[in-house]
Design a protein around this motif. Structure first.
Motif, mmCIF file in Angstrom:
data_model
loop_
_atom_site.group_PDB
_atom_site.id
_atom_site.type_symbol
_atom_site.label_atom_id
_atom_site.label_comp_id
_atom_site.label_asym_id
_atom_site.label_seq_id
_atom_site.Cartn_x
_atom_site.Cartn_y
_atom_site.Cartn_z
ATOM 1 N N ALA A 1 1.301 -1.379 0.324
ATOM 2 C CA ALA A 1 0.201 0.062 -0.330
ATOM 3 C C ALA A 1 0.758 1.141 -0.023
ATOM 4 O O ALA A 1 0.712 2.034 -0.837
ATOM 5 N N VAL A 2 1.899 1.128 0.914
ATOM 6 C CA VAL A 2 2.801 2.485 0.838
ATOM 7 C C VAL A 2 3.242 2.668 -0.025
ATOM 8 O O VAL A 2 3.839 3.592 -1.602
ATOM 9 N N VAL A 3 3.831 1.266 -0.794
ATOM 10 C CA VAL A 3 4.158 1.997 -2.362
ATOM 11 C C VAL A 3 3.696 1.880 -2.946
ATOM 12 O O VAL A 3 4.073 2.995 -4.201
ATOM 13 N N ILE A 4 1.872 1.585 -3.099
ATOM 14 C CA ILE A 4 1.360 1.921 -4.276
ATOM 15 C C ILE A 4 0.891 4.072 -4.423
ATOM 16 O O ILE A 4 1.065 4.224 -4.817
ATOM 17 N N GLU A 5 0.979 4.210 -2.961
ATOM 18 C CA GLU A 5 0.801 5.712 -2.603
ATOM 19 C C GLU A 5 1.957 6.565 -3.028
ATOM 20 O O GLU A 5 1.884 7.398 -3.420
ATOM 21 N N HIS A 6 3.083 6.020 -2.502
ATOM 22 C CA HIS A 6 3.714 6.462 -3.582
ATOM 23 C C HIS A 6 4.769 7.466 -4.998
ATOM 24 O O HIS A 6 4.333 8.020 -5.172
ATOM 25 N N ALA A 7 3.431 5.840 -5.610
ATOM 26 C CA ALA A 7 3.464 5.259 -6.784
ATOM 27 C C ALA A 7 3.396 6.483 -7.223
ATOM 28 O O ALA A 7 2.383 7.289 -8.285
ATOM 29 N N ILE A 8 1.860 7.216 -6.243
ATOM 30 C CA ILE A 8 0.701 7.738 -7.124
ATOM 31 C C ILE A 8 0.579 8.955 -6.607
ATOM 32 O O ILE A 8 0.480 10.228 -7.455
ATOM 33 N N LEU A 9 0.736 9.090 -5.592
ATOM 34 C CA LEU A 9 1.229 10.364 -4.857
ATOM 35 C C LEU A 9 2.610 10.470 -5.036
ATOM 36 O O LEU A 9 3.307 10.850 -4.242
ATOM 37 N N THR A 10 2.999 11.583 -5.890
ATOM 38 C CA THR A 10 4.433 12.168 -6.253
ATOM 39 C C THR A 10 5.128 13.264 -5.098
ATOM 40 O O THR A 10 5.747 13.823 -4.844
ATOM 41 N N SER A 11 4.005 14.237 -4.920
ATOM 42 C CA SER A 11 4.247 15.231 -3.876
ATOM 43 C C SER A 11 4.567 14.478 -2.376
ATOM 44 O O SER A 11 3.449 13.670 -2.036
#
Length: 76
Positions: A20-30
């Protein structure tokens, strides 16, 4: 056997959290968008881990809480 079940559940929870954190990091670049979302994810993970640990310790000390036991106690 209880310890293996606890470890397996904890491992699955950890892997889902990391994913989940990896996907969040990929989606939310800011940085400012990613940080609060990742913090919430990690806090939910920690709450789940504490709950799993408490349940494991409760069952390891011999206390078993099951819905079927509660139903039988109320019927008596």
């Amino acid at each position: 056997m209880l310890t293996l079940a606890f470890l397996w559940t904890w491992t699955k929870t950890t892997l889902v959290t990391v994913l989940a954190v990896v996907i969040e990091h990929a989606i939310l670049t800011s940085f400012w968008a990613f940080t609060p979302v990742a913090t919430i994810t990690v806090l939910v993970y920690l709450v789940l881990c504490v709950g799993l640990f408490r349940e494991w310790r409760t069952q390891a000390t011999g206390h078993h809480h099951q819905v079927t036991d509660i139903r039988r106690e109320r019927a008596r």
